[in-house]
Design a protein around this motif. Structure first.
Motif, mmCIF file in Angstrom:
data_model
loop_
_atom_site.group_PDB
_atom_site.id
_atom_site.type_symbol
_atom_site.label_atom_id
_atom_site.label_comp_id
_atom_site.label_asym_id
_atom_site.label_seq_id
_atom_site.Cartn_x
_atom_site.Cartn_y
_atom_site.Cartn_z
ATOM 1 N N PHE A 1 63.044 101.682 99.081
ATOM 2 C CA PHE A 1 63.104 102.786 98.124
ATOM 3 C C PHE A 1 61.952 103.756 98.359
ATOM 4 O O PHE A 1 62.085 104.944 98.130
ATOM 5 N N GLU A 2 60.818 103.241 98.806
ATOM 6 C CA GLU A 2 59.745 104.110 99.265
ATOM 7 C C GLU A 2 59.966 104.312 100.765
ATOM 8 O O GLU A 2 60.915 103.799 101.318
ATOM 9 N N SER A 3 59.090 105.006 101.426
ATOM 10 C CA SER A 3 59.262 105.275 102.863
ATOM 11 C C SER A 3 58.819 104.075 103.697
ATOM 12 O O SER A 3 57.815 104.120 104.404
ATOM 13 N N ASP B 1 51.663 102.028 115.630
ATOM 14 C CA ASP B 1 51.005 101.077 114.733
ATOM 15 C C ASP B 1 51.786 100.948 113.431
ATOM 16 O O ASP B 1 52.224 101.951 112.858
ATOM 17 N N ILE B 2 51.953 99.706 112.980
ATOM 18 C CA ILE B 2 52.668 99.452 111.732
ATOM 19 C C ILE B 2 51.922 98.397 110.925
ATOM 20 O O ILE B 2 51.102 97.648 111.461
ATOM 21 N N THR B 3 52.225 98.358 109.641
ATOM 22 C CA THR B 3 51.696 97.326 108.750
ATOM 23 C C THR B 3 52.877 96.543 108.203
ATOM 24 O O THR B 3 53.836 97.129 107.693
ATOM 25 N N VAL B 4 52.806 95.227 108.319
ATOM 26 C CA VAL B 4 53.857 94.330 107.839
ATOM 27 C C VAL B 4 53.289 93.582 106.637
ATOM 28 O O VAL B 4 52.202 93.003 106.720
ATOM 29 N N VAL B 5 54.029 93.614 105.521
ATOM 30 C CA VAL B 5 53.526 93.048 104.273
ATOM 31 C C VAL B 5 54.538 92.056 103.699
ATOM 32 O O VAL B 5 55.686 92.420 103.434
ATOM 33 N N GLY B 6 54.113 90.806 103.510
ATOM 34 C CA GLY B 6 54.955 89.811 102.855
ATOM 35 C C GLY B 6 55.006 90.085 101.364
ATOM 36 O O GLY B 6 53.969 90.275 100.733
ATOM 37 N N MET B 7 56.217 90.126 100.817
ATOM 38 C CA MET B 7 56.414 90.483 99.406
ATOM 39 C C MET B 7 57.214 89.411 98.663
ATOM 40 O O MET B 7 58.067 89.718 97.839
ATOM 41 N N GLN C 1 48.904 102.934 102.739
ATOM 42 C CA GLN C 1 47.661 103.127 101.981
ATOM 43 C C GLN C 1 47.878 103.996 100.743
ATOM 44 O O GLN C 1 47.243 103.786 99.715
ATOM 45 N N LYS C 2 48.793 104.948 100.833
ATOM 46 C CA LYS C 2 49.061 105.838 99.698
ATOM 47 C C LYS C 2 49.723 105.103 98.530
ATOM 48 O O LYS C 2 49.661 105.568 97.399
#
Length: 151
Positions: free
Chosen positions: A42-44, A108-114, A127-128
Protein backbone atom coordinates in the motif's frame (compact mmCIF):
# COMPACT_ATOMS: atom_id res chain seq x y z
CA UNK A 1 3.45 -20.21 9.64
CA UNK A 2 6.88 -18.64 9.77
CA UNK A 3 7.45 -15.48 11.73
CA UNK A 4 9.48 -12.95 9.78
CA UNK A 5 11.51 -10.36 11.66
CA UNK A 6 14.61 -8.24 11.30
CA UNK A 7 15.92 -5.65 8.90
CA UNK A 8 18.41 -6.56 6.18
CA UNK A 9 20.47 -4.55 3.70
CA UNK A 10 20.45 -6.38 0.38
CA UNK A 11 21.09 -5.71 -3.29
CA UNK A 12 19.33 -6.34 -6.57
CA UNK A 13 21.49 -7.46 -9.49
CA UNK A 14 21.27 -6.12 -13.04
CA UNK A 15 18.68 -8.77 -13.94
CA UNK A 16 16.37 -7.75 -11.08
CA UNK A 17 17.24 -10.68 -8.81
CA UNK A 18 17.78 -10.52 -5.08
CA UNK A 19 18.99 -13.11 -2.61
CA UNK A 20 16.41 -13.69 0.08
CA UNK A 21 18.13 -13.30 3.47
CA UNK A 22 18.80 -16.71 5.04
CA UNK A 23 16.80 -15.84 8.17
CA UNK A 24 13.76 -14.94 6.05
CA UNK A 25 14.13 -18.01 3.83
CA UNK A 26 14.45 -20.32 6.85
CA UNK A 27 11.10 -19.07 8.18
CA UNK A 28 9.17 -19.97 5.04
CA UNK A 29 6.93 -22.99 5.67
CA UNK A 30 8.47 -26.16 4.18
CA UNK A 31 5.50 -26.52 1.86
CA UNK A 32 6.24 -23.05 0.43
CA UNK A 33 10.05 -23.05 0.67
CA UNK A 34 10.62 -22.64 -3.07
CA UNK A 35 7.72 -20.34 -3.90
CA UNK A 36 6.57 -16.96 -2.64
CA UNK A 37 4.04 -14.33 -3.64
CA UNK A 38 5.10 -10.75 -4.37
CA UNK A 39 2.61 -7.91 -4.56
CA UNK A 40 2.49 -4.13 -4.48
CA UNK A 41 2.43 -2.74 -0.96
CA UNK A 42 0.00 0.00 0.00
CA UNK A 43 3.01 2.24 0.49
CA UNK A 44 5.78 2.34 -2.13
CA UNK A 45 7.19 -1.08 -1.31
CA UNK A 46 6.84 -4.72 -2.35
CA UNK A 47 5.23 -7.22 0.00
CA UNK A 48 6.38 -10.84 0.04
CA UNK A 49 4.08 -13.54 1.45
CA UNK A 50 4.50 -17.26 1.77
CA UNK A 51 1.92 -18.98 -0.41
CA UNK A 52 0.26 -20.36 2.72
CA UNK A 53 -0.19 -16.88 4.20
CA UNK A 54 -1.25 -15.36 0.90
CA UNK A 55 -4.03 -17.93 0.45
CA UNK A 56 -5.69 -16.51 3.58
CA UNK A 57 -5.69 -13.01 2.10
CA UNK A 58 -6.73 -14.29 -1.33
CA UNK A 59 -9.78 -15.99 0.21
CA UNK A 60 -10.90 -12.73 1.81
CA UNK A 61 -10.43 -10.64 -1.31
CA UNK A 62 -11.92 -13.14 -3.75
CA UNK A 63 -14.92 -13.55 -1.45
CA UNK A 64 -15.95 -9.90 -1.77
CA UNK A 65 -19.23 -9.10 -3.50
CA UNK A 66 -18.46 -8.86 -7.22
CA UNK A 67 -21.70 -6.93 -7.73
CA UNK A 68 -20.38 -3.98 -5.71
CA UNK A 69 -18.48 -1.46 -7.82
CA UNK A 70 -16.29 -0.47 -4.87
CA UNK A 71 -15.30 -4.08 -4.24
CA UNK A 72 -14.55 -4.65 -7.93
CA UNK A 73 -12.29 -1.60 -7.97
CA UNK A 74 -10.47 -2.90 -4.90
CA UNK A 75 -10.17 -6.43 -6.31
CA UNK A 76 -8.91 -5.15 -9.66
CA UNK A 77 -6.20 -3.10 -8.01
CA UNK A 78 -5.34 -5.82 -5.54
CA UNK A 79 -5.03 -8.68 -8.02
CA UNK A 80 -3.16 -6.74 -10.71
CA UNK A 81 0.03 -6.61 -8.70
CA UNK A 82 0.30 -10.25 -7.65
CA UNK A 83 3.23 -12.34 -8.88
CA UNK A 84 4.06 -15.89 -7.85
CA UNK A 85 7.84 -16.21 -7.82
CA UNK A 86 10.06 -19.26 -7.49
CA UNK A 87 13.34 -19.14 -5.60
CA UNK A 88 16.24 -20.51 -7.63
CA UNK A 89 18.83 -22.94 -6.24
CA UNK A 90 20.86 -19.99 -4.88
CA UNK A 91 17.88 -18.59 -2.95
CA UNK A 92 17.38 -15.74 -5.42
CA UNK A 93 14.07 -14.43 -6.63
CA UNK A 94 13.36 -12.33 -9.69
CA UNK A 95 11.49 -9.13 -8.91
CA UNK A 96 9.17 -8.23 -11.81
CA UNK A 97 9.93 -4.87 -13.44
CA UNK A 98 6.45 -3.53 -12.64
CA UNK A 99 7.06 -4.13 -8.94
CA UNK A 100 10.59 -2.69 -9.14
CA UNK A 101 9.08 0.50 -10.56
CA UNK A 102 6.29 0.60 -7.96
CA UNK A 103 8.82 0.41 -5.11
CA UNK A 104 11.36 2.64 -6.88
CA UNK A 105 14.01 -0.03 -6.34
CA UNK A 106 17.51 0.31 -7.64
CA UNK A 107 20.59 -1.64 -6.59
CA UNK A 108 20.39 -1.24 -2.81
CA UNK A 109 17.27 -2.42 -0.99
CA UNK A 110 16.06 -2.89 2.56
CA UNK A 111 14.22 -6.10 3.48
CA UNK A 112 12.06 -5.95 6.60
CA UNK A 113 10.39 -8.88 8.38
CA UNK A 114 6.86 -7.90 9.40
CA UNK A 115 5.54 -10.98 11.20
CA UNK A 116 3.38 -12.73 8.59
CA UNK A 117 4.98 -10.93 5.64
CA UNK A 118 8.17 -9.28 4.39
CA UNK A 119 8.47 -5.78 2.94
CA UNK A 120 11.06 -4.84 0.32
CA UNK A 121 11.93 -1.15 0.19
CA UNK A 122 14.16 1.42 -1.39
CA UNK A 123 16.31 2.45 1.61
CA UNK A 124 15.50 6.15 1.19
CA UNK A 125 11.75 5.58 0.99
CA UNK A 126 11.87 3.19 3.94
CA UNK A 127 13.48 5.84 6.14
CA UNK A 128 10.60 8.22 5.39
CA UNK A 129 8.11 5.73 6.86
CA UNK A 130 10.00 5.16 10.11
CA UNK A 131 9.12 6.99 13.30
CA UNK A 132 11.99 9.24 14.32
CA UNK A 133 10.53 10.36 17.66
CA UNK A 134 10.57 7.68 20.38
CA UNK A 135 7.67 9.33 22.22
CA UNK A 136 5.51 9.00 19.10
CA UNK A 137 6.42 5.29 18.98
CA UNK A 138 5.51 4.95 22.67
CA UNK A 139 2.12 6.59 22.04
CA UNK A 140 1.37 4.16 19.23
CA UNK A 141 2.41 1.22 21.42
CA UNK A 142 0.07 2.42 24.14
CA UNK A 143 -2.76 2.92 21.66
CA UNK A 144 -2.48 -0.50 20.05
CA UNK A 145 -0.94 -2.73 22.72
CA UNK A 146 -2.23 -1.48 26.06
CA UNK A 147 -4.75 -3.81 27.71
CA UNK A 148 -8.36 -2.89 27.19
CA UNK A 149 -10.98 -3.03 29.93
CA UNK A 150 -12.16 -6.44 28.64
CA UNK A 151 -8.71 -7.95 29.16
Amino acid sequence: MGFFSGEYDCTVDAKGRMVLPARIKSNLPDIDAGNVVLTRGFESCIVLYSQTEFKKIYSKVSGLNEFSEEYRVFQRNFFRGINEVELDSNGRLLIPKMLMAHAQLEKDITVVGMGNRVEIWSPDLYQKFLIQDSSEFAQLAEKYLAPTKKE
